[in-house]
Design an enzyme around this catalytic site. Structure first.
Site: not given
Length: 309
Positions: A41, A96, A126, A167, A197, A227
């Site tokens: 992204h 991932c 995700e 994550t 993660c 994130n």
């Protein structure tokens, strides 16, 4: 005025691997290479790969039969894999490995007879990929309030339960939701190690440290990057004004009017070139000296798939 950089910041191992998969496929097989959804992204990254010959599609029905297709770093439902196999598409999976780990947790729990609660953001690729690992027995919660209203099983009795998480969540938000789940379902089973993660955790910790030294924090990242949005939220939770920006052109001089120190960080899908661009722009606007653009090596590497290594 000072400009301070968060460390670590920017690309994580999963993002580096995903981008490398697209670039290596283009080198090896030539354009066009099809990619289902944005491989990561970030607009800058996606536009760069488009210029090299990558074609980004929403669904596999946009991909010609027999073509090469890459699954994004966010992962895909099993139904997408099945369709690709049925159509004899050549697939390279850029999911991932830390997302794949969550997929395997879901499968293990469902095979053991547990229903699975996923903590995540509805509509995020995700989440769609993880929820699509099993056809039934999965539930999504986005916040603590969802836990209280969650309806499971029949007759008011909850089945054996487990939980997994997206994550890229806020570490603090996820912890609050997990606590609510454990309070309502004391026997719920969780992962041995947090699903969030290492890169998400490390970048959020770095922003907390940076917030102790800054009046303003700029987060380099695209609006659809989970994130990156969480980094902005973490900074604001520390009482610091924070803005999420894609490029230096979005910076506004008034943000720094009363600031003594400006912090800069970047989401896990934002390249370091954009950090350097933002730092140079802030320095020009404020007259602050430019800091050395040094990056912390987190020591994590993920191998490329067979056929591209």
């Amino acid at each position: 005025m000072q400009i301070l950089l968060a460390n670590p910041r920017g690309f994580c191992a999963g993002v580096e691997r995903a981008i490398s998969i697209v670039e290596r496929a283009l080198e090896k097989f030539g354009a066009p290479i099809y990619v289902r959804h944005e491989v990561v992204h970030n607009r800058f990254v996606v536009d760069d790969l488009k210029a090299k010959g990558a074609v980004f599609v929403h669904e596999l029905d946009e991909v010609p039969d027999g073509a090469t297709v890459i699954f994004s770093a966010h992962g895909v439902p099993k139904s997408v894999r099945a369709e690709a196999e049925r159509r004899d598409l050549k697939v390279f999976d850029a999911t991932c490995p830390l997302v794949t780990k969550v997929h395997l947790e879901v499968e293990r729990h469902r095979k053991a007879g547990r229903e699975v609660i996923m903590i995540g953001h509805r509509g995020h690729p995700e989440v769609e990929g993880t929820m699509g690992q099993w056809p039934d027995g999965m539930y999504l919660v986005e916040n603590v309030a969802d836990v209280a209203t969650l309806k499971l099983g029949a007759g008011g009795t909850a089945p054996p339960l487990a939980y997994v998480t997206q994550t890229t969540l806020s570490v603090d938000d996820a912890a609050a939701i997990v606590a609510a789940l454990k309070a309502r379902f004391p026997d719920i089973v969780g992962p041995k190690k947090d699903d969030i993660c290492y890169a998400t955790q490390n970048r959020q910790d770095a922003v907390r440290r940076l917030a102790q030294q800054c009046d303003v924090i700029l987060v380099v990242g695209s609006p659809n990057s989970s994130n990156s949005n969480r980094l902005r939220e973490v900074a604001e939770q520390q009482g610091v004004k924070a803005w999420l920006i894609d490029r230096a052109a979005e910076i506004r001089p008034e943000w720094f009017a009363a600031a003594n120190a400006v912090g800069v960080t970047a989401g896990a899908s934002a390249p370091e070139a954009l950090v350097a661009e933002v730092v140079a722009a802030v320095a020009k606007l404020t007259g602050a000296p430019q800091p050395e653009i040094a990056q912390e090596d987190e020591g994590v590497r993920f191998p490329l798939p067979k056929g591209l290594d």
